[in-house]
Design a protein around this motif. Structure first.
Motif, PDB file in Angstrom:
ATOM      1  N   VAL A  30       0.806  -1.222   0.000  1.00  0.00           N
ATOM      2  CA  VAL A  30       0.000   0.000   0.000  1.00  0.00           C
ATOM      3  C   VAL A  30       0.840   1.274   0.000  1.00  0.00           C
ATOM      4  O   VAL A  30       0.654   2.137  -0.860  1.00  0.00           O
ATOM      5  N   LEU A  31       1.726   1.413   0.962  1.00  0.00           N
ATOM      6  CA  LEU A  31       2.456   2.677   1.095  1.00  0.00           C
ATOM      7  C   LEU A  31       3.402   2.918  -0.072  1.00  0.00           C
ATOM      8  O   LEU A  31       3.369   3.992  -0.688  1.00  0.00           O
ATOM      9  N   SER A  32       4.240   1.937  -0.371  1.00  0.00           N
ATOM     10  CA  SER A  32       5.141   2.063  -1.525  1.00  0.00           C
ATOM     11  C   SER A  32       4.406   1.687  -2.803  1.00  0.00           C
ATOM     12  O   SER A  32       4.655   2.258  -3.859  1.00  0.00           O
ATOM     13  N   GLY A  33       3.544   0.704  -2.687  1.00  0.00           N
ATOM     14  CA  GLY A  33       2.853   0.156  -3.855  1.00  0.00           C
ATOM     15  C   GLY A  33       3.676  -0.964  -4.457  1.00  0.00           C
ATOM     16  O   GLY A  33       4.903  -0.952  -4.397  1.00  0.00           O
ATOM     17  N   MET A  34       2.991  -1.910  -5.033  1.00  0.00           N
ATOM     18  CA  MET A  34       3.693  -3.073  -5.560  1.00  0.00           C
ATOM     19  C   MET A  34       4.534  -2.748  -6.788  1.00  0.00           C
ATOM     20  O   MET A  34       5.552  -3.399  -7.017  1.00  0.00           O
ATOM     21  N   ASP A  35       4.158  -1.731  -7.549  1.00  0.00           N
ATOM     22  CA  ASP A  35       4.998  -1.363  -8.695  1.00  0.00           C
ATOM     23  C   ASP A  35       6.386  -0.937  -8.223  1.00  0.00           C
ATOM     24  O   ASP A  35       7.401  -1.382  -8.768  1.00  0.00           O
ATOM     25  N   ALA A  36       6.427  -0.105  -7.176  1.00  0.00           N
ATOM     26  CA  ALA A  36       7.714   0.346  -6.639  1.00  0.00           C
ATOM     27  C   ALA A  36       8.456  -0.796  -5.945  1.00  0.00           C
ATOM     28  O   ALA A  36       9.676  -0.894  -6.035  1.00  0.00           O
ATOM     29  N   THR A  37       7.697  -1.645  -5.269  1.00  0.00           N
ATOM     30  CA  THR A  37       8.319  -2.785  -4.588  1.00  0.00           C
ATOM     31  C   THR A  37       8.941  -3.735  -5.600  1.00  0.00           C
ATOM     32  O   THR A  37      10.081  -4.182  -5.429  1.00  0.00           O
ATOM     33  N   VAL A  38       8.204  -4.034  -6.668  1.00  0.00           N
ATOM     34  CA  VAL A  38       8.740  -4.901  -7.727  1.00  0.00           C
ATOM     35  C   VAL A  38       9.977  -4.266  -8.340  1.00  0.00           C
ATOM     36  O   VAL A  38      10.997  -4.943  -8.553  1.00  0.00           O
ATOM     37  N   ALA A  39       9.927  -2.968  -8.620  1.00  0.00           N
ATOM     38  CA  ALA A  39      11.086  -2.277  -9.202  1.00  0.00           C
ATOM     39  C   ALA A  39      12.292  -2.361  -8.270  1.00  0.00           C
ATOM     40  O   ALA A  39      13.426  -2.567  -8.730  1.00  0.00           O
ATOM     41  N   SER A  40      12.061  -2.218  -6.978  1.00  0.00           N
ATOM     42  CA  SER A  40      13.140  -2.317  -5.998  1.00  0.00           C
ATOM     43  C   SER A  40      13.764  -3.716  -6.008  1.00  0.00           C
ATOM     44  O   SER A  40      14.990  -3.860  -5.997  1.00  0.00           O
ATOM     45  N   PHE A  41      12.925  -4.736  -6.020  1.00  0.00           N
ATOM     46  CA  PHE A  41      13.426  -6.112  -6.056  1.00  0.00           C
ATOM     47  C   PHE A  41      14.169  -6.373  -7.363  1.00  0.00           C
ATOM     48  O   PHE A  41      15.232  -7.001  -7.360  1.00  0.00           O
ATOM     49  N   GLU A  42      13.605  -5.912  -8.484  1.00  0.00           N
ATOM     50  CA  GLU A  42      14.274  -6.114  -9.767  1.00  0.00           C
ATOM     51  C   GLU A  42      15.610  -5.379  -9.819  1.00  0.00           C
ATOM     52  O   GLU A  42      16.557  -5.854 -10.439  1.00  0.00           O
ATOM     53  N   GLY A  43      15.692  -4.228  -9.141  1.00  0.00           N
ATOM     54  CA  GLY A  43      16.945  -3.489  -9.065  1.00  0.00           C
ATOM     55  C   GLY A  43      18.036  -4.265  -8.327  1.00  0.00           C
ATOM     56  O   GLY A  43      19.215  -4.007  -8.505  1.00  0.00           O
ATOM     57  N   MET A  44      17.604  -5.209  -7.479  1.00  0.00           N
ATOM     58  CA  MET A  44      18.563  -6.069  -6.771  1.00  0.00           C
ATOM     59  C   MET A  44      18.805  -7.377  -7.528  1.00  0.00           C
ATOM     60  O   MET A  44      19.462  -8.287  -7.029  1.00  0.00           O
ATOM     61  N   GLY A  45      18.213  -7.471  -8.739  1.00  0.00           N
ATOM     62  CA  GLY A  45      18.397  -8.667  -9.547  1.00  0.00           C
ATOM     63  C   GLY A  45      17.426  -9.797  -9.225  1.00  0.00           C
ATOM     64  O   GLY A  45      17.646 -10.932  -9.632  1.00  0.00           O
ATOM     65  N   LEU A  46      16.355  -9.479  -8.519  1.00  0.00           N
ATOM     66  CA  LEU A  46      15.365 -10.487  -8.148  1.00  0.00           C
ATOM     67  C   LEU A  46      14.151 -10.386  -9.063  1.00  0.00           C
ATOM     68  O   LEU A  46      13.801  -9.306  -9.508  1.00  0.00           O
TER      69      LEU A  46
END
Length: 140
Positions: A30-46
């Motif tokens: 909710v707060l970050s949103g899943m789009d930002a969360t996914v982008a963060s994880f993808e930025g770590m190579g996940l």
């Protein structure tokens, strides 16, 4: 008396750790949103699925700790997510969380395992078992 005190302290720990996981999952969804969360994880190579899995385990597992439902499963899943965070995001930053290290996720992993195998007192299933046993006793 000592057993009751132990059961109450485990309940308090489950409530605090469970609420912490719920908050982290809520933050991702909710707060970050899943789009930002996914982008963060993808930025770590996940992969994106790792972000969804993590957020879901945090919410469902946090709720499981709070309610005392499926504790061993919840404890293992939450610990696994925290070990994943340790390895993928925090290990290279050293120990201390103030430096982005793994201190906090390590404590959450250990607490999740301990609480997952801490016993069934003061849980939702125990409450229902107690009511069922009371009903049986009254009916007899």
């Amino acid at each position: 008396m000592q057993q009751r005190l132990r059961d109450v302290t485990v309940l308090v720990a489950r409530l605090v750790v469970g609420a912490t996981f719920l908050a982290h999952g809520y933050q991702k969804f909710v707060l970050s949103g899943m789009d930002a969360t996914v982008a963060s994880f993808e930025g770590m190579g996940l992969p994106a699925i790792a972000a969804w899995f993590t957020a879901t385990v945090e919410v469902v597992g946090g709720l499981g700790l709070v309610l005392g439902v499926l504790l061993p499963v919840v404890g293992v899943l939450l610990a696994a997510v925290m070990v994943g965070a340790l390895v993928t995001a925090h290990l290279s930053n050293g120990f201390f969380s103030s430096d982005g290290g793994f201190e906090y996720v390590l404590v959450l992993a250990a607490a999740s395992l301990a609480l997952g195998f801490s016993g069934p007192r003061y849980t939702l299933p125990a409450l229902f078992r107690g009511k069922a046993q009371e009903a049986e006793r009254v009916a007899a």
